[in-house]
Each structure stands twice: as structure tokens, then as C-alpha cells.
Design an enzyme around this catalytic site. Structure first.
Site, PDB file in Angstrom:
ATOM      1  N   CYS A 298      49.392  39.644  41.717  1.00 34.01           N
ATOM      2  CA  CYS A 298      49.979  40.873  41.168  1.00 34.01           C
ATOM      3  C   CYS A 298      51.462  40.757  40.840  1.00 34.01           C
ATOM      4  CB  CYS A 298      49.767  42.019  42.150  1.00 34.01           C
ATOM      5  SG  CYS A 298      48.045  42.430  42.383  1.00 34.01           S
TER       6      CYS A 298
HETATM    7  N1  LIG Z   1      43.626  40.496  44.451  1.00 33.84           N
HETATM    8  C1  LIG Z   1      44.314  41.610  44.643  1.00 33.84           C
HETATM    9  O1  LIG Z   1      44.782  41.851  45.747  1.00 33.84           O
HETATM   10  C2  LIG Z   1      44.542  42.612  43.521  1.00 33.84           C
HETATM   11  C3  LIG Z   1      45.190  43.808  43.836  1.00 33.84           C
HETATM   12  C4  LIG Z   1      45.377  44.755  42.835  1.00 33.84           C
HETATM   13  C5  LIG Z   1      44.934  44.478  41.539  1.00 33.84           C
HETATM   14  N2  LIG Z   1      44.328  43.305  41.247  1.00 33.84           N
HETATM   15  C6  LIG Z   1      43.859  43.110  39.877  1.00 33.84           C
HETATM   16  O2  LIG Z   1      42.440  43.164  39.873  1.00 33.84           O
HETATM   17  C7  LIG Z   1      41.910  42.284  38.877  1.00 33.84           C
HETATM   18  C8  LIG Z   1      40.920  41.312  39.509  1.00 33.84           C
HETATM   19  O3  LIG Z   1      41.622  40.521  40.447  1.00 33.84           O
HETATM   20  P1  LIG Z   1      40.887  39.671  41.558  1.00 33.84           P
HETATM   21  O4  LIG Z   1      41.949  39.316  42.534  1.00 33.84           O
HETATM   22  O5  LIG Z   1      39.667  40.351  42.068  1.00 33.84           O
HETATM   23  O6  LIG Z   1      40.444  38.397  40.692  1.00 33.84           O
HETATM   24  P2  LIG Z   1      39.456  37.221  41.162  1.00 33.84           P
HETATM   25  O7  LIG Z   1      39.835  36.044  40.358  1.00 33.84           O
HETATM   26  O8  LIG Z   1      39.408  37.125  42.639  1.00 33.84           O
HETATM   27  O9  LIG Z   1      38.019  37.727  40.712  1.00 33.84           O
HETATM   28  C9  LIG Z   1      37.657  37.927  39.394  1.00 33.84           C
HETATM   29  C10 LIG Z   1      36.176  37.646  39.253  1.00 33.84           C
HETATM   30  O10 LIG Z   1      35.823  37.937  37.892  1.00 33.84           O
HETATM   31  C11 LIG Z   1      34.872  36.962  37.485  1.00 33.84           C
HETATM   32  N3  LIG Z   1      34.845  36.910  36.031  1.00 33.84           N
HETATM   33  C12 LIG Z   1      35.721  36.343  35.180  1.00 33.84           C
HETATM   34  N4  LIG Z   1      35.335  36.543  33.907  1.00 33.84           N
HETATM   35  C13 LIG Z   1      34.197  37.267  33.959  1.00 33.84           C
HETATM   36  C14 LIG Z   1      33.322  37.788  32.974  1.00 33.84           C
HETATM   37  N5  LIG Z   1      33.537  37.598  31.668  1.00 33.84           N
HETATM   38  N6  LIG Z   1      32.244  38.477  33.393  1.00 33.84           N
HETATM   39  C15 LIG Z   1      32.014  38.654  34.713  1.00 33.84           C
HETATM   40  N7  LIG Z   1      32.803  38.195  35.690  1.00 33.84           N
HETATM   41  C16 LIG Z   1      33.880  37.512  35.310  1.00 33.84           C
HETATM   42  C17 LIG Z   1      35.337  35.690  38.137  1.00 33.84           C
HETATM   43  O11 LIG Z   1      34.305  34.733  38.223  1.00 33.84           O
HETATM   44  C18 LIG Z   1      35.771  36.210  39.510  1.00 33.84           C
HETATM   45  O12 LIG Z   1      34.694  36.189  40.442  1.00 33.84           O
HETATM   46  C19 LIG Z   1      43.124  41.615  38.237  1.00 33.84           C
HETATM   47  O13 LIG Z   1      43.494  42.328  37.095  1.00 33.84           O
HETATM   48  C20 LIG Z   1      44.192  41.759  39.285  1.00 33.84           C
HETATM   49  O14 LIG Z   1      45.488  41.755  38.726  1.00 33.84           O
HETATM   50  C21 LIG Z   1      44.115  42.369  42.228  1.00 33.84           C
END
Ligand SMILES: NC(=O)c1ccc[n+]([C@@H]2O[C@H](COP(=O)([O-])OP(=O)(O)OC[C@H]3O[C@@H](n4cnc5c(N)ncnc54)[C@H](O)[C@@H]3O)[C@@H](O)[C@H]2O)c1
Length: 460
Positions: A298
Site C-alpha cells: 500500500c
Molecule cells: N494486502 C493488504 O494489506 C492491502 C490492504 C489494503 C488494500 N489492499 C489492496 O487490495 C488489492 C489486493 O491486494 P492483495 O494484497 O490482496 O493482493 P495479492 O497479490 O495478495 O492477491 C491478489 C490475488 O489476485 C489474483 N489475481 C490476479 N489477477 C487475477 C485475475 N485476472 N483474476 C482473478 N484473480 C486474479 C492473484 O492470483 C492473487 O491471488 C490491491 O489493490 C491492494 O493495493 C491491500
């Protein structure tokens, strides 16, 4: 508390297709599809499942889907038993996107990284939207949770959903609710703070902004099934910008204390003591702490989504750029202090053996995305040091988006064999007193050795 008063408080004004969805969401009999089963999507799926919704998780990563189907967890803080319990409640995982059409609501939680040129990489949001679009059904709610710049939902997602769905549906537009032929779209940012157990996840209010009022209401009611409170805002753009404000606020304040730390080191003042003292002020001050650099999915990334978008408006986001500059200089500062510490012992960086404690970007979590440890390893190696690491959360570190380290976790035995022990992450598992006792030199970038007096410690 609703920020948007509404039309929708008069349920009778809702079209039948929205009424049916609303009822199913209120009674938690709705089917919910969560797309992207990572750090955000998987815990969200667990919460929804526990609340009684029928949850289907979608991911393109077959390994994750197979693990979940077999009742296995791949995220440290989600125990296997939780996945198995959710499976028992009906949770399933799939790579098959045609199942999207069976869902009452879809929540998209896919990555939003930066490109090599530090510009927004919306390819995941775009490809997920394309996978979903053909299967969108009348009356369905589609929510984006991925952090992004204001305008993404309306400028990128909605046009694809409208152009590529097989039923010729349109998004419900502002104004008179349509009886047929529409779907609903909202944005709701994720606010999780991994490793922070001070607030229960369900007590973190959920901001929701729909493309119009019906979408806002449907999304708010959906999230009220798992969170204590939804905060309704007037548009997807407001919701998108809210998340960026929160993260820019953190980035700027962390940069401020990082800069003051650099000055304090020169002045011989303990910045952590200063911050703790300032934090006793009961109003107008919120403590932020310096560190070896920003990490995670983030804070190092999200602000640049806004600075990129701002250029479209001929606007320079100076605070964001300055904070980025200060925070990005911190790994080099740590390396400078390792060199200083070695120098005090009449040693060169070149050829020194350094044990780094902590790969994760912050304490007590198993996430190394954008971790400053990765950058510090690169910088130390550039100067000829041999670097090993220990982290109870990572038995091995292989290939990442930018690094291919191919390292395995080293034990904490024989600490005296290293020229320097470098504390990058202040995991609670470590016994810092024992580490200082045994090591020859400890460089501490986290104030983990607070209260321990030793000539061997170099705080930076
Ligand atoms: N990790 C955190 O603490 C956090 C906190 C707030 C916001 N976010 C936001 O949330 C969003 C997701 O982050 P995350 O940490 O869960 O990411 P992550 O990388 O852990 O997970 C994303 C998942 O999406 C899947 N994916 C990618 N392309 C895909 C597609 N076309 N179809 C289906 N699945 C697909 C990936 O395989 C993966 O399992 C981001 O925008 C991030 O900035 C994350």
C-alpha cells in the site's frame, strides 16, 4: 451513519431486481463471488462465509484454488482450520469465471502495483473485469476493492463491463432506476492493517461509494453483513480518493519522522523517545515511527496512483513526491550505518558477513512485498558484503517481482560468527537482549533494542 440520504430509505421506490438483491443481502442468503484470493480477498471470503453468505472465490492461480479446495491455507495468519470451517459452510474456490453469473454480488480484490516506471499498473483490474464482463447478470452488484486512483471504476471498469457482457446490460445510471437491463457498480476500499490487532477487523468501518444510490445501498448492506458499520459516500470517486488520502497521510507522516530521525541522529537526540513524549499530548498529535524504508502493498505504491492521475489535471502533488524521496532514501541510510558500525570495528563492508534479521516489511507478518530488506540486501551486496538472513516467517526467499534472491533462512546459532547483525524487522519472536549479548555488532533500524545498553549497538 449514512452520508448519502436517500431515495433508498424508501424501499418501495426500488426496482424489483434491486429489491430482490437487497433482501438476499440483508438476510445473508445472497451468493457472493470474491475475485482475487490474496491477502485481501481470502480473509474477506472467510468473513463472508462465517456470516452465512454462500461464497465462491475466484482466482487465476490454480495452486491457490487447489489448496483452498483441499482445505489448506497459504496465508500465515489464516489457520487451516478456518479454511476447512469455511469449506464446511459452503465456501468453494474456482478458476472458472462462468460461475460469476450465479452470484448476487461480485467483489474484486486483485493487485494494483506500479510498473517499472512507477506508473499505475491496472492490467490486473482490467483483465479481471474482462473475465467477469461476459457473465454479468441483470441486477448483479459488482464492487471493486483494489486501491486505485479516482476515476478507475467509472473510466476503466464500467465501459468494459458494458461493452463485453453477453446480455447487452448497462450500468444503472444516476437518475430514474431502471426496471430491467441494468447491473450495479460500487467501489469500496480495503482498510486492513496486517499484524495490527488493536481493532477487530469487523469494527473497521467500511467506506462504500456507488456509481449511483442503488449501488451504494446494495454495497453498504452487503458489507453491513460482516462489518459493524458502512460509511456511505456520494460516488465511487470519493471512495477511491478516501483510500488514497489515508495512505498518503501515512506516507507523508512517516517521511516526516524519517527526516527528523536523520537530523536527530546528528544532534544526538533519541527520536523514538521524542515521539513517545509527544504522543502523550491528548489532542492534535498522532505518533508515526521511523524505519528502514516503506514496505507492503500500500504505502510505497498507492500515493503514486494519485500523483500519476494528477498530471492529467496539470497538477504536481509535491507532498507525495517529497515523501517518496525521503522514504526511498532510508535503505541507503541503513547501509551507511552498517558501514559506520563496521568501520568503528576497523572492518570494511567488502567481505563482511552480515546476518539480517527480518525480511517481512513489518513485524509479525509473512509479507515481504516491497520490503526494504530486499533493497538493503542489494545495496549491501553491491558493496561486497556477504548477506544471510533470519526470519521466522520465511523459510526461503526466492523470486519476487523485482528480486531473485534464492536465499534460505539461517539459524540464530553462533551469532558471534557474523561481523554485523542487522535488525530490519522487529519481530516479537526475537530475544533482543540475547541477540545483543551474543553478536559482535548490532545495527538496529527499528529501535528494537530500546532499553538495552551496549557499546555494540548502533541505532540508525
Ligand atoms: N494486502 C493488504 O494489506 C492491502 C490492504 C489494503 C488494500 N489492499 C489492496 O487490495 C488489492 C489486493 O491486494 P492483495 O494484497 O490482496 O493482493 P495479492 O497479490 O495478495 O492477491 C491478489 C490475488 O489476485 C489474483 N489475481 C490476479 N489477477 C487475477 C485475475 N485476472 N483474476 C482473478 N484473480 C486474479 C492473484 O492470483 C492473487 O491471488 C490491491 O489493490 C491492494 O493495493 C491491500
Amino acid at each position: 451513519m449514512a452520508c448519502v440520504p436517500g431515495l433508498l430509505q424508501v424501499e418501495s421506490l426500488l426496482p424489483q431486481i434491486a429489491k430482490e438483491r437487497l433482501k438476499r443481502l440483508e438476510t445473508r442468503t445472497a451468493k457472493i463471488g470474491v475475485i482475487g484470493l490474496g491477502y485481501v480477498g481470502l480473509p474477506l471470503s472467510m468473513l463472508l462465509s462465517e456470516a452465512g453468505f454462500q461464497v465462491t472465490g475466484f482466482d487465476i492461480d490454480e495452486k491457490k484454488v487447489n489448496d483452498l479446495e483441499a482445505g489448506r491455507s497459504y496465508i500465515f495468519r489464516i489457520p487451516q482450520t478456518e479454511i476447512q470451517h469455511a469449506r464446511h459452510l459452503g465456501f468453494k474456490a474456482t478458476t472458472e469465471f462462468s460461475n460469476v453469473s450465479e452470484q448476487d454480488a461480485i467483489i474484486m480484490c486483485v493487485p494494483t502495483p506500479l510498473t517499472e516506471h512507477r506508473e499505475p499498473d491496472l492490467s490486473y483490474v482490467e483483465s479481471t473485469t474482462r473475465s467477469v464482463a461476459p457473465w454479468v447478470r441483470e441486477g448483479q452488484l459488482i464492487v471493486l476493492e483494489s486501491t486505485t486512483y479516482p476515476g478507475t471504476t467509472e473510466e476503466l471498469m464500467i465501459p468494459i463491463l458494458e461493452a463485453e457482457n453477453l446480455s447487452g446490460l448497462k450500468v444503472q445510471s444516476k437518475g430514474v432506476p431502471a426496471e430491467h437491463g441494468v447491473f450495479y457498480v460500487a467501489f469500496s476500499p480495503e482498510r486492513e492493517d496486517p499484524g495490527n490487532n488493536t481493532v477487530a477487523r469487523r469494527d473497521i468501518p467500511k467506506v462504500v461509494g456507488g456509481h449511483e444510490e442503488i449501488a451504494t445501498e446494495l454495497a453498504a448492506v452487503l458489507y453491513e453483513g460482516i462489518f459493524t458499520r458502512s460509511v456511505r459516500v456520494s460516488s465511487t470517486r470519493v471512495a477511491e480518493m478516501t483510500k488514497l488520502l489515508e495512505n498518503i497521510y501515512r506516507s507523508v507522516n512517516i517521511a516526516l519522522v524519517n527526516e527528523l530521525k536523520l537530523l536527530s541522529l546528528r544532534m544526538g537526540v533519541d527520536i523514538w523517545e521524542v515521539i513517545d513524549a509527544a504522543a502523550t499530548k491528548p489532542f492534535g498529535f498522532h505518533p508515526f515511527y521511523p524505519g528502514p524504508g516503506l514496505g507492503g502493498h500500500c504505502i510505497p505504491i498507492d500515493p503514486f496512483y494519485l500523483s500519476w492521475k494528477a498530471k492529467e489535471y496539470d497538477f504536481n502533488t509535491r507532498f507525495i513526491e517529497l515523501a517518496g524521496e525521503v522514504n526511498e532514501s532510508m535503505p541507503a541510510h541503513v547501509v551507511e550505518y552498517v558501514a559506520k558500525g563496521l568501520n568503528q570495528q576497523k572492518k570494511a563492508m567488502n567481505g563482511s558477513r552480515i546476518l539480517m534479521l527480518g525480511m517481512a516489511y513489518k513485524k509479525d507478518i509473512d509479507d515481504l512485498r516491497e520490503s526494504p530488506s530486499l533493497k538493503v540486501i542489494e545495496l549491501l551486496r553491491d558493496q561486497g558484503a556477504e548477506v544471510l538472513y533470519n526470519d521466522p516467517y520465511f523459510q526461503a526467499v526466492g523470486r519476487g517481482r523485482r528480486y531473485n534472491l534464492n536465499m534460505t533462512c539461517t539459524s540464530l546459532d553462533d551469532l558471534e560468527q557474523y561481523d554485523c547483525v542487522l535488525i530490519m524487522t522487529d519481530h516479537s519472536d526475537y530475544d533482543y537482549k540475547e541477540i545483543v549479548d551474543k553478536a559482535r555488532l548490532v545495527v538496529d533500524s527499528r529501535n528494537a533494542t530500546k532499553g538495552i545498553q551496549s557499546f555494540k549497538i548502533v541505532r540508525c
